[in-house]
Design an enzyme around this catalytic site. Structure first.
Site, PDB file in Angstrom:
ATOM      1  N   ASN A   1     -87.971 -81.688  32.715  1.00  0.00           N
ATOM      2  CA  ASN A   1     -88.115 -80.883  31.504  1.00  0.00           C
ATOM      3  C   ASN A   1     -89.235 -81.489  30.646  1.00  0.00           C
ATOM      4  O   ASN A   1     -89.121 -82.628  30.198  1.00  0.00           O
ATOM      5  CB  ASN A   1     -86.775 -80.893  30.751  1.00  0.00           C
ATOM      6  CG  ASN A   1     -86.813 -80.111  29.446  1.00  0.00           C
ATOM      7  OD1 ASN A   1     -87.875 -79.689  28.990  1.00  0.00           O
ATOM      8  ND2 ASN A   1     -85.648 -79.928  28.842  1.00  0.00           N
TER       9      ASN A   1
ATOM     10  N   CYS B   1     -88.805 -76.646  23.026  1.00  0.00           N
ATOM     11  CA  CYS B   1     -89.085 -76.101  24.363  1.00  0.00           C
ATOM     12  C   CYS B   1     -89.591 -74.667  24.327  1.00  0.00           C
ATOM     13  O   CYS B   1     -90.125 -74.168  25.315  1.00  0.00           O
ATOM     14  CB  CYS B   1     -87.845 -76.200  25.237  1.00  0.00           C
ATOM     15  SG  CYS B   1     -87.169 -77.861  25.273  1.00  0.00           S
TER      16      CYS B   1
ATOM     17  N   HIS C   1     -88.154 -71.570  30.918  1.00  0.00           N
ATOM     18  CA  HIS C   1     -88.186 -72.977  30.531  1.00  0.00           C
ATOM     19  C   HIS C   1     -87.464 -73.780  31.609  1.00  0.00           C
ATOM     20  O   HIS C   1     -86.422 -73.365  32.110  1.00  0.00           O
ATOM     21  CB  HIS C   1     -87.518 -73.190  29.171  1.00  0.00           C
ATOM     22  CG  HIS C   1     -87.432 -74.641  28.826  1.00  0.00           C
ATOM     23  ND1 HIS C   1     -88.513 -75.483  28.956  1.00  0.00           N
ATOM     24  CD2 HIS C   1     -86.401 -75.420  28.421  1.00  0.00           C
ATOM     25  CE1 HIS C   1     -88.146 -76.696  28.624  1.00  0.00           C
ATOM     26  NE2 HIS C   1     -86.869 -76.688  28.306  1.00  0.00           N
TER      27      HIS C   1
HETATM   28  N1  COA Z   1     -75.936 -89.928  36.425  1.00  0.00           N
HETATM   29  C1  COA Z   1     -74.634 -89.963  36.766  1.00  0.00           C
HETATM   30  N2  COA Z   1     -73.665 -89.486  35.992  1.00  0.00           N
HETATM   31  C2  COA Z   1     -74.026 -88.964  34.794  1.00  0.00           C
HETATM   32  C3  COA Z   1     -75.351 -88.923  34.374  1.00  0.00           C
HETATM   33  C4  COA Z   1     -76.328 -89.441  35.235  1.00  0.00           C
HETATM   34  N3  COA Z   1     -77.640 -89.435  34.929  1.00  0.00           N
HETATM   35  N4  COA Z   1     -75.415 -88.341  33.145  1.00  0.00           N
HETATM   36  C5  COA Z   1     -74.153 -88.031  32.813  1.00  0.00           C
HETATM   37  N5  COA Z   1     -73.313 -88.427  33.794  1.00  0.00           N
HETATM   38  C6  COA Z   1     -71.871 -88.290  33.844  1.00  0.00           C
HETATM   39  C7  COA Z   1     -71.245 -88.155  32.481  1.00  0.00           C
HETATM   40  O1  COA Z   1     -71.075 -89.427  31.909  1.00  0.00           O
HETATM   41  C8  COA Z   1     -69.942 -87.480  32.799  1.00  0.00           C
HETATM   42  O2  COA Z   1     -69.035 -88.445  33.257  1.00  0.00           O
HETATM   43  P1  COA Z   1     -67.495 -88.384  32.824  1.00  0.00           P
HETATM   44  O3  COA Z   1     -66.982 -87.095  33.366  1.00  0.00           O
HETATM   45  O4  COA Z   1     -66.926 -89.580  33.493  1.00  0.00           O
HETATM   46  O5  COA Z   1     -67.489 -88.437  31.332  1.00  0.00           O
HETATM   47  C9  COA Z   1     -70.298 -86.585  33.999  1.00  0.00           C
HETATM   48  O6  COA Z   1     -71.540 -87.092  34.521  1.00  0.00           O
HETATM   49  C10 COA Z   1     -70.465 -85.127  33.657  1.00  0.00           C
HETATM   50  O7  COA Z   1     -71.212 -85.008  32.495  1.00  0.00           O
HETATM   51  P2  COA Z   1     -71.570 -83.601  31.901  1.00  0.00           P
HETATM   52  O8  COA Z   1     -72.300 -83.784  30.622  1.00  0.00           O
HETATM   53  O9  COA Z   1     -70.368 -82.722  31.903  1.00  0.00           O
HETATM   54  O10 COA Z   1     -72.534 -83.030  33.035  1.00  0.00           O
HETATM   55  P3  COA Z   1     -73.208 -81.623  33.115  1.00  0.00           P
HETATM   56  O11 COA Z   1     -72.816 -80.967  34.356  1.00  0.00           O
HETATM   57  O12 COA Z   1     -73.086 -80.837  31.834  1.00  0.00           O
HETATM   58  O13 COA Z   1     -74.751 -81.996  33.239  1.00  0.00           O
HETATM   59  C11 COA Z   1     -76.712 -82.109  31.895  1.00  0.00           C
HETATM   60  C12 COA Z   1     -75.375 -82.728  32.208  1.00  0.00           C
HETATM   61  C13 COA Z   1     -77.365 -82.868  30.772  1.00  0.00           C
HETATM   62  C14 COA Z   1     -77.575 -82.170  33.141  1.00  0.00           C
HETATM   63  C15 COA Z   1     -76.508 -80.614  31.497  1.00  0.00           C
HETATM   64  O14 COA Z   1     -75.493 -80.536  30.529  1.00  0.00           O
HETATM   65  C16 COA Z   1     -77.739 -79.978  30.963  1.00  0.00           C
HETATM   66  O15 COA Z   1     -78.694 -79.766  31.673  1.00  0.00           O
HETATM   67  N6  COA Z   1     -77.728 -79.586  29.670  1.00  0.00           N
HETATM   68  C17 COA Z   1     -78.794 -78.889  29.052  1.00  0.00           C
HETATM   69  C18 COA Z   1     -80.002 -79.747  28.949  1.00  0.00           C
HETATM   70  C19 COA Z   1     -81.113 -79.024  28.299  1.00  0.00           C
HETATM   71  O16 COA Z   1     -81.293 -77.897  28.571  1.00  0.00           O
HETATM   72  N7  COA Z   1     -81.818 -79.707  27.415  1.00  0.00           N
HETATM   73  C20 COA Z   1     -82.960 -79.253  26.759  1.00  0.00           C
HETATM   74  C21 COA Z   1     -82.802 -77.960  26.086  1.00  0.00           C
HETATM   75  S1  COA Z   1     -84.291 -77.210  26.114  1.00  0.00           S
END
Ligand code: COA
Length: 325
Positions: free
Chosen positions: A282, A113, A252
């Site tokens: 993204n 990224c 980003h």
């Molecule tokens: N829809 C519904 N629920 C979802 C889901 C979706 N698409 N994806 C994950 N969940 C659930 C998980 O299973 C978890 O459930 P649980 O509590 O029963 O285990 C819950 O939502 C919370 O998951 P969590 O991973 O804690 O959510 P989060 O608030 O961290 O958000 C991301 C997840 C991926 C959106 C976030 O972590 C993120 O943006 N991370 C960075 C991504 C990134 O920057 N990537 C590229 C780097 S350049």
């Protein structure tokens, strides 16, 4: 050293759009979850016959037209991508052939990224040291080709697209500072496990869905904020500027919560943050590239503005560049 700047920008987003409502039919998710957790509403997806170089070429043509540079006069083409057309040769060579840019040196950069920023920094060196007169830097991805459409943790996040810029010597303004960083101890947080020399493709790797992107979202989230804040601060310091001097931030576009936290921690009060995450998701290296292009084309970034581009990605890698437009 020569003063180097961006003299033209372009972008291409594939026609097909996948909305959150479409994703609700594919995995156990909801528009509400995706919107509140990420800020994403829809994303563009490449057609079956569109490869990364096809997207890159379209963005490049627009940037070259904007810069009034003939492809035949191009000295350097850099494509930043993690979804190359093929493992080799470089995607930049396909773009060269498409453009007819016969004189250009061509290579790819793998900096996820942060790839577009890495590309800008490398091109700056080539131009500043008189190795090249100009350069085309492209961030282009077909992330849909490495997305596991059965994994709700990741498939809601990504999109396809390409952004490009033409760089050359400028009389005033241009790049004021750059900063790049890497941490190779955290390659496990975000990667594509199989298909390389570590784990060549076998029926087992295919069956175990190891040719798709894997991410520990929570961990990546925390590091993304601190890395982007650190990169922004260091680039400001190197340019001798304060937060209040910046007019536009092009971050980003991984998650609107990451962007908000980063802008707040950096203490930006006057600067405006340009976002295209809601309509694009993204797009890795293409995120900052397209966001910059759109902010310029929409007349938001004006001559004399100070622009901070700041990104973070798999590797881990991060970087920031400050440009006076
Ligand atoms: N829809 C519904 N629920 C979802 C889901 C979706 N698409 N994806 C994950 N969940 C659930 C998980 O299973 C978890 O459930 P649980 O509590 O029963 O285990 C819950 O939502 C919370 O998951 P969590 O991973 O804690 O959510 P989060 O608030 O961290 O958000 C991301 C997840 C991926 C959106 C976030 O972590 C993120 O943006 N991370 C960075 C991504 C990134 O920057 N990537 C590229 C780097 S350049």
């Amino acid at each position: 050293m020569k003063r180097v700047g961006i003299i033209g920008v372009g972008e291409y987003l594939p026609k097909r759009i996948l909305t959150n409502a479409d994703l609700e039919k594919m995995v156990d998710t909801s528009d509400e979850w995706i919107t509140t957790r990420t800020g994403i509403k829809e994303r563009h997806l490449a057609a079956k016959d569109e490869a990364t170089s096809d997207l890159a070429t379209k963005a490049a043509k627009e940037a070259l037209k904007d810069a009034r540079v003939n492809p035949k006069d191009l000295d350097l083409i850099i494509v930043a991508t993690i979804t190359p057309d093929m493992q080799f040769p470089a995607t930049a060579t396909f773009v060269q052939a498409n453009l007819g840019a016969k004189k250009a040196i061509c290579f790819d950069i793998s900096a996820a990224c942060a790839g577009f920023i890495y590309g800008i920094c490398v091109a700056q060196q080539f131009i500043a040291r008189d190795t090249c007169r100009n350069a085309l830097v492209i961030g282009a991805e077909v992330l849909s080709s490495i997305t596991d459409w059965k994994d709700r943790n990741t498939c809601v996040l990504f999109g396809d697209g390409a952004g490009a810029c033409v760089m050359a010597e400028v009389k005033s303004g241009g790049i004021l500072s750059t900063y790049l960083g890497s941490d190779g101890t955290k390659t496990d947080l975000l990667n594509l496990p199989a298909g390389g020399s570590r784990l060549p493709a076998t029926p087992k790797t295919l069956k175990e869905r190891m040719h798709y992107l894997k991410m520990q979202g929570n961990e990546v989230f925390k590091i993304a904020v601190t890395s982007m804040v650190g990169a922004g601060q260091e680039a400001l310091k190197r340019a001798g500027l304060k937060c209040g001097d910046v007019n536009w931030i092009i971050p980003h576009q991984a998650n609107s919560r990451i962007i908000n936290a980063m802008a707040k921690r950096l203490g930006f009060v006057n600067a405006q943050v340009y976002l295209n995450i809601a309509k694009c998701g993204n797009m890795s290296s293409a995120s900052t590239a397209t966001a910059l292009c759109e902010a310029v084309k929409e007349g938001k970034i004006k001559k004399g503005d100070i622009v901070l581009i700041d990104a973070f990605g798999a590797g881990l890698v991060w970087g920031a560049v400050i440009i006076k437009w």
